[in-house]
Design a protein around this motif. Sequence first.
Motif, mmCIF file in Angstrom:
data_model
loop_
_atom_site.group_PDB
_atom_site.id
_atom_site.type_symbol
_atom_site.label_atom_id
_atom_site.label_comp_id
_atom_site.label_asym_id
_atom_site.label_seq_id
_atom_site.Cartn_x
_atom_site.Cartn_y
_atom_site.Cartn_z
ATOM 1 N N ARG A 140 41.219 43.881 34.812
ATOM 2 C CA ARG A 140 41.200 42.742 34.777
ATOM 3 C C ARG A 140 40.659 41.894 35.536
ATOM 4 N N MET A 141 39.799 43.022 36.857
ATOM 5 C CA MET A 141 39.190 41.811 37.195
ATOM 6 C C MET A 141 37.914 41.822 36.703
ATOM 7 N N GLY A 142 37.224 42.262 35.995
ATOM 8 C CA GLY A 142 36.084 42.196 34.725
ATOM 9 C C GLY A 142 35.588 43.540 34.826
ATOM 10 N N GLY A 143 35.812 45.008 35.832
ATOM 11 C CA GLY A 143 35.620 45.986 35.709
ATOM 12 C C GLY A 143 34.609 46.229 37.051
ATOM 13 N N GLN A 162 49.651 43.855 34.743
ATOM 14 C CA GLN A 162 50.265 43.514 34.066
ATOM 15 C C GLN A 162 50.893 42.094 33.879
ATOM 16 N N LEU A 163 50.614 41.652 35.444
ATOM 17 C CA LEU A 163 51.557 40.291 35.512
ATOM 18 C C LEU A 163 50.938 38.951 35.395
ATOM 19 N N ALA A 164 49.014 39.664 34.993
ATOM 20 C CA ALA A 164 48.323 38.347 35.431
ATOM 21 C C ALA A 164 47.183 39.023 33.589
ATOM 22 N N ARG A 165 47.355 37.421 32.778
ATOM 23 C CA ARG A 165 46.154 37.831 31.642
ATOM 24 C C ARG A 165 44.811 37.113 31.821
ATOM 25 N N THR A 166 44.540 36.844 33.265
ATOM 26 C CA THR A 166 43.014 37.056 33.645
ATOM 27 C C THR A 166 42.764 36.925 35.028
#
Length: 362
Positions: free
Chosen positions: A220-223, A122-126
Motif C-alpha cells: 500500500r505504501m508503494g512497495g 484494508q483500511l486505506a485505498r491509497t
Amino acid sequence: TQAFATADSIVQSGIRRGIYPGAVLLIGNHERVLHAQAFGRFQWNAGPAPDPDATLWDLASLTKVVGTTPAIMRLVERGKVDLDAPVVRYLPRFQGKGKDAVTVRMLLNHTSGLRSYLPFFQLARTRDSAIALLYHEPLRRPPGTLAEYSDLNFLLLGLLVEAVTGEPLETVVAREVLLPAGLIHSTYRPADSLRTRTAPTGRYRGHPVCCEVNDQNAVRMGGVAGHAGLFSTGADLARYARLWLNHGALDGHRVFTAALVDSFLSPAQGKGDRLLGWERPDPKNRDDSAYGHLLSETAYGHTGWTGTLLWIDPKQDLFLVLLTNRSYDPRVGRSIRALRSVRNDLADQVVRTMARAAKTDR
C-alpha cells in the motif's frame, strides 16, 4: 564445510517438515564468511535452486535494521536528526494526545506507545490515506514506559527519513547505506529482469508471487516502507553483519563511526530486549525464540515474517544469516512456530560447532 554438516541438516529438516521450500545459510566472523550453503528450491520440487550469493529474498522486517535503522544513523551522524528530539519536530502531523512526547529514540526501541499492527491495506485505498491513518492513530500507553514491537514505529521512521532529506526512502537507503556498505544486490522493488533470481514469497490463484513485497502494508505504501520492502542476498547480509562486528568499518573502509554503532547497541534502562532497531535475545524466553540458548549477552538480531533471520554475537565474534521463503506456501500448520524451532536448534548447533573448532585450534 564438513564442520557445519549438522547445522546444514537442521536447515534441511525445515524443508522435510514442509516449513519452507528453499533456504540459504551463511555463518561467519568479523573477517569473512566461514560457511555458505543453499538448500531446496524456490518452490516445492520446482523452480531454481537458491544461491547464497545471487538469490534475492524478501527480507520483510529485516528491512527495519538493514534499511531504515542505518538511514537514521546516517542522519544522526550528519546532525540532521536528534534521537532525543520529539518526532513532531520532523513530522508535524504526528502530534496531540501525548504524541508530542514521543522521541525518535522511542520509535527505534519500540517504546512509543503505538499498537503493534494495523491493516492499513484494508483500511486505506491509497498511500496518502494510509499515512493519514497512521498520523491519526492514538497511543495505547504513555510514551517511554513499555517496549512493544510495532511496525507503525518504523513506518513513521521511513516517513521521517523522507521528510528530513526531501527524497524517497529508497533513494536515501541506496545512496547512504547500500552503496557505502557494498550491498550491491540489495534493492526495493526488484526489476522484472531479476525474477529468475528472486525467491517467491506467496501464491496467488495458484501462481507464485515474485518480486513484490509480501507485506501488504508495504504494498500500500508503494512497495517501499520503513518496516518492510527490502530484498537482499545472503552474501549482502553477511557483509552487513561483518560491518556491525567491525564497529562500522568493512575491508579497510569506514561506513559509520564506531561511536555511532556502539550507541545504537546500548540497551536503554528498563526497556527489556530492545536496542535501537535491533532486538536482543530474551534470556527468559530462550525456548521460544530465534536465538537459541547459547548466544552471549552481547548478541542482537532481527527476524522477518517471510522466514528471514540475522543475528550477530560480538563476544563470540560470530554471525548467522538464514533466509527462507517460509511465507510462500508452507505445508505445515503454524509454520512461524515451526520455523522458530529450526532457528533455535540451528543457533545452538552453530555456537557448539564454533566452540569445538576453537578448542581444536588450541
